[in-house]
Design a protein around this motif. Sequence first.
Motif, PDB file in Angstrom:
ATOM      1  N   ASN A 221      48.617  51.861  36.920  1.00  0.00           N
ATOM      2  CA  ASN A 221      48.790  53.039  36.052  1.00  0.00           C
ATOM      3  C   ASN A 221      49.505  54.167  36.807  1.00  0.00           C
ATOM      4  O   ASN A 221      50.511  54.721  36.361  1.00  0.00           O
TER       5      ASN A 221
ATOM      6  N   ILE B 228      53.320  55.750  36.297  1.00  0.00           N
ATOM      7  CA  ILE B 228      53.526  57.193  36.115  1.00  0.00           C
ATOM      8  C   ILE B 228      54.605  57.678  37.081  1.00  0.00           C
ATOM      9  O   ILE B 228      55.530  58.395  36.706  1.00  0.00           O
TER      10      ILE B 228
ATOM     11  N   PHE C  60      58.112  56.344  36.066  1.00  0.00           N
ATOM     12  CA  PHE C  60      58.650  57.069  34.908  1.00  0.00           C
ATOM     13  C   PHE C  60      59.142  58.464  35.306  1.00  0.00           C
ATOM     14  O   PHE C  60      60.202  58.913  34.873  1.00  0.00           O
TER      15      PHE C  60
ATOM     16  N   GLU D 277      55.617  61.261  28.726  1.00  0.00           N
ATOM     17  CA  GLU D 277      54.740  61.699  29.819  1.00  0.00           C
ATOM     18  C   GLU D 277      53.566  60.721  29.844  1.00  0.00           C
ATOM     19  O   GLU D 277      52.784  60.659  28.894  1.00  0.00           O
ATOM     20  N   LEU D 278      53.429  59.946  30.899  1.00  0.00           N
ATOM     21  CA  LEU D 278      52.342  58.951  30.909  1.00  0.00           C
ATOM     22  C   LEU D 278      51.051  59.552  31.448  1.00  0.00           C
ATOM     23  O   LEU D 278      51.061  60.361  32.372  1.00  0.00           O
ATOM     24  N   LYS D 279      49.932  59.132  30.833  1.00  0.00           N
ATOM     25  CA  LYS D 279      48.611  59.515  31.349  1.00  0.00           C
ATOM     26  C   LYS D 279      47.816  58.252  31.609  1.00  0.00           C
ATOM     27  O   LYS D 279      48.403  57.215  31.894  1.00  0.00           O
ATOM     28  N   GLU D 280      46.515  58.348  31.483  1.00  0.00           N
ATOM     29  CA  GLU D 280      45.703  57.149  31.725  1.00  0.00           C
ATOM     30  C   GLU D 280      45.872  56.181  30.558  1.00  0.00           C
ATOM     31  O   GLU D 280      45.727  56.562  29.403  1.00  0.00           O
ATOM     32  N   PHE D 281      46.178  54.932  30.881  1.00  0.00           N
ATOM     33  CA  PHE D 281      46.381  53.934  29.832  1.00  0.00           C
ATOM     34  C   PHE D 281      45.036  53.531  29.232  1.00  0.00           C
ATOM     35  O   PHE D 281      44.071  53.305  29.975  1.00  0.00           O
TER      36      PHE D 281
ATOM     37  N   GLU E 269      49.442  52.922  20.055  1.00  0.00           N
ATOM     38  CA  GLU E 269      50.450  53.992  20.004  1.00  0.00           C
ATOM     39  C   GLU E 269      50.018  55.065  19.000  1.00  0.00           C
ATOM     40  O   GLU E 269      50.121  56.274  19.266  1.00  0.00           O
TER      41      GLU E 269
ATOM     42  N   THR F  41      50.345  56.452  23.246  1.00  0.00           N
ATOM     43  CA  THR F  41      50.911  55.896  24.474  1.00  0.00           C
ATOM     44  C   THR F  41      51.401  54.481  24.193  1.00  0.00           C
ATOM     45  O   THR F  41      50.789  53.751  23.409  1.00  0.00           O
TER      46      THR F  41
ATOM     47  N   PHE G 234      51.471  52.052  26.296  1.00  0.00           N
ATOM     48  CA  PHE G 234      50.848  51.087  27.217  1.00  0.00           C
ATOM     49  C   PHE G 234      49.391  50.802  26.844  1.00  0.00           C
ATOM     50  O   PHE G 234      48.660  51.727  26.465  1.00  0.00           O
TER      51      PHE G 234
ATOM     52  N   TYR H  87      53.318  46.639  27.038  1.00  0.00           N
ATOM     53  CA  TYR H  87      54.156  47.841  26.932  1.00  0.00           C
ATOM     54  C   TYR H  87      55.054  47.675  25.708  1.00  0.00           C
ATOM     55  O   TYR H  87      55.883  46.763  25.673  1.00  0.00           O
TER      56      TYR H  87
END
Lengths: 431, 431
Positions: free
Chosen positions: B242, B246, B249, B269-273, B311, B316, B318, B350
């Motif tokens: 994870n 991040i 990206f 903007e990725l956070k915790e999957f 999603e 997200t 992921f 993904y």
Amino acid sequence: MDEYQRVLTSECSNHVNEDVNLKGWVHRVRHLRKVSFLILKDRSGFIQCVLESKIAKMKITNESAVEISGKVVSTNQQENGVEIHVDNIKMLSYAAPIPFEVNNDEIEANLDTILNHRVLSMRNPKVQSIFRIQSKIVESFQEYLRNKGFTQIFTPKLTSQGAEGGANVFSLPYFGKEAYLAQSPQFYKQKMVAAGYERVFEVAPVFRAEEHNSSRHLNEYTSMDVEVGFIEGYEELMKLENQLLIHIFEKVKLACANELKLLNIELPELKEFPQLTLQEAQQILKEQFEKTSPDGDLDREGEKLISQYIEKKYLTPFVFITNYPTRKRPMYTMLNQNNTELTDSFDLIYKGVEITSGGQRIHDYQQLIKSLASKGLDLDNFKSYTDLFRFGFPPHGGFAIGLERLTAQMLNINNVREATAFPRDCDRLTP
Amino acid sequence: MDEYQRVLTSECSNHVNEDVNLKGWVHRVRHLRKVSFLILKDRSGFIQCVLESKIAKMKITNESAVEISGKVVSTNQQENGVEIHVDNIKMLSYAAPIPFEVNNDEIEANLDTILNHRVLSMRNPKVQSIFRIQSKIVESFQEYLRNKGFTQIFTPKLTSQGAEGGANVFSLPYFGKEAYLAQSPQFYKQKMVAAGYERVFEVAPVFRAEEHNSSRHLNEYTSMDVEVGFIEGYEELMKLENQLLIHIFEKVKLACANELKLLNIELPELKEFPQLTLQEAQQILKEQFEKTSPDGDLDREGEKLISQYIEKKYLTPFVFITNYPTRKRPMYTMLNQNNTELTDSFDLIYKGVEITSGGQRIHDYQQLIKSLASKGLDLDNFKSYTDLFRFGFPPHGGFAIGLERLTAQMLNINNVREATAFPRDCDRLTP
């Protein structure tokens, strides 16, 4: 990845009088009457652990994986100024008696034993260091080139033809066709230059079906390939490789000081490498060493002697040999403007071993066709390559460095197999 | 490499009113009555060049490689604020008429044509961007892991056995023996962990002799492999992946802003999957989509639907799917402590496509032997692997990311071949 519990051995000196949790392998354990001393190793280094009372009697074997909790205590008996007073040891994975001693300064076993038991032999700190340095070589290679505008490429290892045509190629059945394992990414790196990337590098395996077993040949090795478009000449490529190696040496010196010290290697300060034409080199060999060279090349003995000569005269272990004759270089090699019997090509010799071949390539379609014909090659076999040169292929050239050879020469390793994690030769396909 | 003469197109705005020397390809040329406008492209971008008098009549074709000298002049007609008033054009390599138009916004040709003429199709700025981004993905992958104490490894692609045993392996004759092409560096990366490196990664080709041609399968692809020793559990690995993604990206967003803009891609903007057990995922598919899944797995349709669901709910692209059943995972997969029918394993989906398989591995010798036996595998075939577990193999696990799939998903590319420089499938072994 949080490791809230785990502290590395190298970090212990920042945790004096604190309770810490360590993980690693038992490097050595020495039982006295009431106390035992255990040297724990992890990826960062070593630390002495003191075991008292019940724990001192615990059955612990060398190379077992353990988790140790205890208190960090200052001591002037240890190089790093600390040791661990152990509260508890948890056996993570017990090691049976190992077939040979790995924790002496040097492993006293022959090369076959070392390679057959690769995981164990790498537990030896000196052997371990080799591949840490190798990793750093690649890192600094990539770093230097990326900063110069290079793009990393990934080209296929399964191909429909050998790059140089013919010999020494592994072949295999591929869905009703015949495929070949790439001997080099030569054509593909050229293609990526012409595709608009201009400057590309690749770090990937290449495969050579050579039948001879020597201390510097492998049937699979890692090639660090570079190709550059819009060059003015092959001198530019030598300059690039020179600067690249200066960068690699500086980075390795800085980042792997401990590893180099352990291996007793002092890397030199590199400057501009001397250059000799092949003709000059052959003449020096004749005059200084009464040594005759093979037609249009240096042999292994010649490479050693010329390196000795250069080392003495210029105090550097590197020398470029340039302008190999056209008949000895591949069909894509650029001819020298002043003498078309010679090419704009070079090898780089490091401590007596060739670690690079390089040169400018032909980019003119007509010249390329002529070159193929003069080598007696069948134009039809190279059509997919030559056709590309009809669409604006810029002047270009490049070189490749054999990673294992560079590692071996840097670390004074006599056999390139020792600088290869899992080497492949005619007799070895395992482990 | 000094290029004292050459200025990149992107650097021209720093050289207003100076004479410069540019090199690149003719992206487009438009002849008016007395003047011609030529767009020059090089690895850094584009610039308009104005040709007057005799030079305006010069025969110049698109995609020719040229050297242009002229003066940098300010203009408000161009996005970058400058254009070149040309003094001279030198033809470096003339391009014949190209078989299809590459300089439109999109190439209007089918995939086979695009792949058959790879060098030309990459001259299209959008196609070109794909592999610049791919290079940056790998750079940031390596950077993140090196900063976390990982060592880069180079393991053999010629092996004496398939890692998973059996199917889908290419084989070839090797000096009187039979060799296999590595399907993954699985065993070797585990070995390097146990050899003392603890944390290792590899970026290298893998080979799968799968006969089905699909839009997401290749017979050779680049695997970004990670393996970590002394872990507490498989959750640690998911957290690592994870954080790694991040980082990738963020780096791609920063370094490839132009390329992403050209491709009309806005990276999130990725956070915790989010995580779902396989059982939960299957249940959601049933309840929300009336979709039945195959035993112990998700099918392609299921992966798509679960991604849509996630999603929508978590914003997200992921999602981790965890705890695949023991009977569906390889023999080296760690069993779940609470339910040995399940494993401590995960896939990462993904945008509806699996880009990773991972999990904790068995490190206990006895448990490994038991696992092999329960899969009906012949212990003798795996002896060289299992024997290692007798010598202090720490708890460990890892994962692998398919580079081409990650690239394709990131850039909304439907067919993974378009995210591969020179793809290999059952029908394609060229160029």
